[in-house]
Design a protein around this motif. Structure first.
Motif, PDB file in Angstrom:
ATOM      1  N   ASN A 185       0.809  -1.213   0.000  1.00 51.52           N
ATOM      2  CA  ASN A 185       0.000   0.000   0.000  1.00 51.52           C
ATOM      3  C   ASN A 185       0.846   1.269   0.000  1.00 51.52           C
ATOM      4  OD1 ASN A 185      -2.458  -1.392   0.016  1.00 51.52           O
ATOM      5  ND2 ASN A 185      -2.468  -1.549   2.250  1.00 51.52           N
ATOM      6  N   LYS A 186       2.017   1.198   0.637  1.00 48.06           N
ATOM      7  CA  LYS A 186       2.856   2.386   0.761  1.00 48.06           C
ATOM      8  C   LYS A 186       3.703   2.653  -0.486  1.00 48.06           C
ATOM      9  CE  LYS A 186       1.963   4.164   4.819  1.00 48.06           C
ATOM     10  NZ  LYS A 186       1.467   5.551   4.951  1.00 48.06           N
ATOM     11  N   ILE A 187       4.216   1.585  -1.114  1.00 52.27           N
ATOM     12  CA  ILE A 187       5.173   1.808  -2.207  1.00 52.27           C
ATOM     13  C   ILE A 187       4.715   1.198  -3.527  1.00 52.27           C
ATOM     14  CG2 ILE A 187       7.190   2.223  -0.773  1.00 52.27           C
ATOM     15  CD1 ILE A 187       7.985  -0.652  -1.023  1.00 52.27           C
ATOM     16  N   GLY A 188       3.400   1.055  -3.674  1.00 51.50           N
ATOM     17  CA  GLY A 188       2.832   0.848  -4.993  1.00 51.50           C
ATOM     18  C   GLY A 188       3.050  -0.486  -5.659  1.00 51.50           C
ATOM     19  N   SER A 189       3.075  -1.576  -4.901  1.00 52.00           N
ATOM     20  CA  SER A 189       3.175  -2.889  -5.533  1.00 52.00           C
ATOM     21  C   SER A 189       1.833  -3.344  -6.080  1.00 52.00           C
ATOM     22  CB  SER A 189       3.702  -3.926  -4.533  1.00 52.00           C
ATOM     23  OG  SER A 189       4.989  -3.556  -4.070  1.00 52.00           O
ATOM     24  N   ASN A 190       0.750  -2.733  -5.603  1.00 53.60           N
ATOM     25  CA  ASN A 190      -0.591  -3.059  -6.097  1.00 53.60           C
ATOM     26  C   ASN A 190      -1.067  -1.967  -7.049  1.00 53.60           C
ATOM     27  OD1 ASN A 190      -1.064  -5.476  -4.693  1.00 53.60           O
ATOM     28  ND2 ASN A 190      -1.597  -4.356  -2.834  1.00 53.60           N
ATOM     29  N   ASP A 191      -1.830  -2.344  -8.053  1.00 51.50           N
ATOM     30  CA  ASP A 191      -2.493  -1.371  -8.909  1.00 51.50           C
ATOM     31  C   ASP A 191      -3.712  -2.062  -9.515  1.00 51.50           C
ATOM     32  OD1 ASP A 191      -1.889  -2.600 -11.480  1.00 51.50           O
ATOM     33  OD2 ASP A 191       0.126  -1.806 -11.278  1.00 51.50           O
ATOM     34  N   PRO A 192      -4.624  -1.318 -10.115  1.00 50.63           N
ATOM     35  CA  PRO A 192      -5.879  -1.909 -10.596  1.00 50.63           C
ATOM     36  C   PRO A 192      -5.695  -3.043 -11.597  1.00 50.63           C
ATOM     37  CG  PRO A 192      -6.063   0.478 -10.502  1.00 50.63           C
ATOM     38  CD  PRO A 192      -4.635   0.158 -10.226  1.00 50.63           C
ATOM     39  N   ILE A 193      -4.747  -2.930 -12.500  1.00 55.59           N
ATOM     40  CA  ILE A 193      -4.550  -3.993 -13.493  1.00 55.59           C
ATOM     41  C   ILE A 193      -4.063  -5.264 -12.830  1.00 55.59           C
ATOM     42  CG2 ILE A 193      -3.134  -4.719 -15.453  1.00 55.59           C
ATOM     43  CD1 ILE A 193      -3.333  -1.896 -16.539  1.00 55.59           C
ATOM     44  N   MET A 194      -3.068  -5.129 -11.952  1.00 51.87           N
ATOM     45  CA  MET A 194      -2.541  -6.330 -11.290  1.00 51.87           C
ATOM     46  C   MET A 194      -3.603  -6.962 -10.391  1.00 51.87           C
ATOM     47  SD  MET A 194       0.255  -6.197 -12.826  1.00 51.87           S
ATOM     48  CE  MET A 194       0.852  -7.763 -12.232  1.00 51.87           C
ATOM     49  N   ASP A 195      -4.385  -6.121  -9.723  1.00 54.04           N
ATOM     50  CA  ASP A 195      -5.467  -6.647  -8.892  1.00 54.04           C
ATOM     51  C   ASP A 195      -6.504  -7.376  -9.743  1.00 54.04           C
ATOM     52  OD1 ASP A 195      -4.236  -5.545  -6.700  1.00 54.04           O
ATOM     53  OD2 ASP A 195      -5.574  -3.811  -6.559  1.00 54.04           O
ATOM     54  N   SER A 196      -6.781  -6.842 -10.933  1.00 55.43           N
ATOM     55  CA  SER A 196      -7.771  -7.487 -11.805  1.00 55.43           C
ATOM     56  C   SER A 196      -7.260  -8.818 -12.335  1.00 55.43           C
ATOM     57  CB  SER A 196      -8.142  -6.556 -12.969  1.00 55.43           C
ATOM     58  OG  SER A 196      -7.083  -6.444 -13.899  1.00 55.43           O
ATOM     59  N   ILE A 197      -5.954  -8.926 -12.508  1.00 55.90           N
ATOM     60  CA  ILE A 197      -5.375 -10.200 -12.946  1.00 55.90           C
ATOM     61  C   ILE A 197      -5.563 -11.265 -11.867  1.00 55.90           C
ATOM     62  CG2 ILE A 197      -3.190 -11.381 -13.439  1.00 55.90           C
ATOM     63  CD1 ILE A 197      -2.310  -8.845 -14.937  1.00 55.90           C
ATOM     64  N   LEU A 198      -5.285 -10.904 -10.635  1.00 55.33           N
ATOM     65  CA  LEU A 198      -5.480 -11.854  -9.538  1.00 55.33           C
ATOM     66  C   LEU A 198      -6.946 -12.245  -9.410  1.00 55.33           C
ATOM     67  CD1 LEU A 198      -3.091 -10.430  -6.787  1.00 55.33           C
ATOM     68  CD2 LEU A 198      -2.712 -12.393  -8.311  1.00 55.33           C
ATOM     69  N   LYS A 199      -7.835 -11.277  -9.611  1.00 52.62           N
ATOM     70  CA  LYS A 199      -9.275 -11.565  -9.554  1.00 52.62           C
ATOM     71  C   LYS A 199      -9.671 -12.524 -10.667  1.00 52.62           C
ATOM     72  CE  LYS A 199     -13.850  -9.397  -9.641  1.00 52.62           C
ATOM     73  NZ  LYS A 199     -14.611  -8.138  -9.811  1.00 52.62           N
ATOM     74  N   ALA A 200      -9.167 -12.291 -11.869  1.00 52.87           N
ATOM     75  CA  ALA A 200      -9.476 -13.174 -13.005  1.00 52.87           C
ATOM     76  C   ALA A 200      -8.950 -14.580 -12.753  1.00 52.87           C
ATOM     77  CB  ALA A 200      -8.881 -12.601 -14.282  1.00 52.87           C
ATOM     78  N   ASN A 201      -7.773 -14.678 -12.162  1.00 52.45           N
ATOM     79  CA  ASN A 201      -7.212 -15.997 -11.854  1.00 52.45           C
ATOM     80  C   ASN A 201      -8.079 -16.746 -10.849  1.00 52.45           C
ATOM     81  OD1 ASN A 201      -5.130 -15.256 -13.528  1.00 52.45           O
ATOM     82  ND2 ASN A 201      -3.598 -15.052 -11.908  1.00 52.45           N
ATOM     83  N   THR A 202      -8.560 -16.018  -9.837  1.00 49.31           N
ATOM     84  CA  THR A 202      -9.433 -16.630  -8.834  1.00 49.31           C
ATOM     85  C   THR A 202     -10.739 -17.089  -9.459  1.00 49.31           C
ATOM     86  OG1 THR A 202      -8.491 -15.267  -7.067  1.00 49.31           O
ATOM     87  CG2 THR A 202     -10.657 -16.239  -6.664  1.00 49.31           C
ATOM     88  N   GLU A 203     -11.330 -16.243 -10.292  1.00 49.31           N
ATOM     89  CA  GLU A 203     -12.600 -16.583 -10.940  1.00 49.31           C
ATOM     90  C   GLU A 203     -12.456 -17.774 -11.891  1.00 49.31           C
ATOM     91  OE1 GLU A 203     -13.698 -12.877 -12.701  1.00 49.31           O
ATOM     92  OE2 GLU A 203     -14.591 -12.094 -10.839  1.00 49.31           O
ATOM     93  N   ALA A 204     -11.257 -17.974 -12.414  1.00 45.26           N
ATOM     94  CA  ALA A 204     -11.002 -19.109 -13.307  1.00 45.26           C
ATOM     95  C   ALA A 204     -10.570 -20.354 -12.538  1.00 45.26           C
ATOM     96  CB  ALA A 204      -9.936 -18.735 -14.330  1.00 45.26           C
ATOM     97  N   ASP A 205     -10.578 -20.273 -11.208  1.00 46.20           N
ATOM     98  CA  ASP A 205     -10.191 -21.391 -10.337  1.00 46.20           C
ATOM     99  C   ASP A 205      -8.740 -21.824 -10.525  1.00 46.20           C
ATOM    100  OD1 ASP A 205     -12.686 -21.631  -9.051  1.00 46.20           O
ATOM    101  OD2 ASP A 205     -13.494 -22.786 -10.728  1.00 46.20           O
ATOM    102  N   LEU A 206      -7.873 -20.873 -10.847  1.00 45.04           N
ATOM    103  CA  LEU A 206      -6.454 -21.188 -10.898  1.00 45.04           C
ATOM    104  C   LEU A 206      -5.916 -21.252  -9.467  1.00 45.04           C
ATOM    105  CD1 LEU A 206      -6.867 -20.460 -13.883  1.00 45.04           C
ATOM    106  CD2 LEU A 206      -4.680 -19.234 -13.803  1.00 45.04           C
ATOM    107  N   PRO A 207      -4.928 -22.093  -9.211  1.00 43.08           N
ATOM    108  CA  PRO A 207      -4.368 -22.153  -7.855  1.00 43.08           C
ATOM    109  C   PRO A 207      -3.735 -20.820  -7.481  1.00 43.08           C
ATOM    110  CG  PRO A 207      -3.007 -23.392  -9.408  1.00 43.08           C
ATOM    111  CD  PRO A 207      -4.266 -23.046 -10.135  1.00 43.08           C
ATOM    112  N   ALA A 208      -3.875 -20.432  -6.218  1.00 42.11           N
ATOM    113  CA  ALA A 208      -3.386 -19.130  -5.749  1.00 42.11           C
ATOM    114  C   ALA A 208      -1.909 -19.222  -5.385  1.00 42.11           C
ATOM    115  CB  ALA A 208      -4.210 -18.659  -4.557  1.00 42.11           C
TER     116      ALA A 208
END
Length: 223
Positions: free
Chosen positions: A16-39
């Motif tokens: 949160n402090k130094i910008g490792s997260n952003d909307p695109i990367m978060d959406s990729i993780l969401k898409a992976n979860t929705e596709a039932d890919l292993p976390a």
């Protein structure tokens, strides 16, 4: 507070402090979860580290062994110059399909190529095609084949190339010589290889965070 909870909280603080997260990367993780890919993607901070290392090296050609949903592929792809290229190898066609969609979402479809099939077969094909050698190689695939992947990495790497192998601590199980875990055995064989390999200068780093207790090998191919 449980120590692993503290690791998670510190990781989130850094992100949160130094910008490792952003909307695109978060959406990729969401898409992976929705596709039932292993976390089992790298964490946000680890992804940012890969990006920074590739940027620091000024890489033009990247090889990734193990794509999953393309989360680390996108982090690495972002480090490439306009004429840069990343080849990522994925065994599972379903994972590759999700990865291609995520890569397109990130606007990197012209820089990142996903090749589907057993990585050892794909690596053979890359050698036969005489593709340009790689400046940066990230290995995060089936752990029993870690020694084979590093052997191939050394064949396909430019002098001075960076080679990183993920998940080498195995929650501390790496020191158990009697382990029947094939991932532990393969990773121990990797360290046996590195201890006798004169072409690469390497070290290993232990890490904690949202991915628990683990670590990676960092190596540079000798000039």
């Amino acid at each position: 507070m449980d120590i692993s909870e503290k690791w998670n909280d510190v990781d989130f603080y850094f992100s949160n402090k130094i910008g490792s997260n952003d909307p695109i990367m978060d959406s990729i993780l969401k898409a992976n979860t929705e596709a039932d890919l292993p976390a089992i993607d790298v964490s946000a901070n680890q992804g940012k580290l890969l990006y920074l290392l590739a940027k620091l090296k000024g890489v033009k050609n990247i090889l990734e062994i193990g794509t999953l949903g393309g989360y680390s592929s996108v982090w690495l792809g972002r480090a490439l110059p306009e004429d840069g290229h990343l080849i990522t190898l994925e065994y599972d066609p379903k994972h590759a399909k999700v990865a291609r969609e995520n890569i397109k979402k990130a606007g990197l479809e012209n820089k990142i190529e996903v090749i589907v099939g057993a990585a050892l077969d794909s690596l053979q094909v890359l050698e036969e095609k005489a593709v340009p050698k790689f400046d940066f190689i990230f290995i995060d695939a089936d752990k029993p084949n870690n020694p084979n992947y590093v052997k191939w990495a050394l064949k396909l790497a430019n002098p001075g190339a960076v080679i990183i192998v993920d998940n080498v601590v195995r929650s501390g199980k790496i020191i158990d010589s009697e382990s029947e875990d094939l991932g532990v055995q393969g990773t121990r064989q990797l360290f046996d290889l590195l201890s006798n390999e004169s072409r690469i200068d390497s070290t290993a780093i232990q890490t904690v965070g949202t991915k628990g207790y683990d670590g990676f090998v960092f190596g540079i191919v000798k000039e």
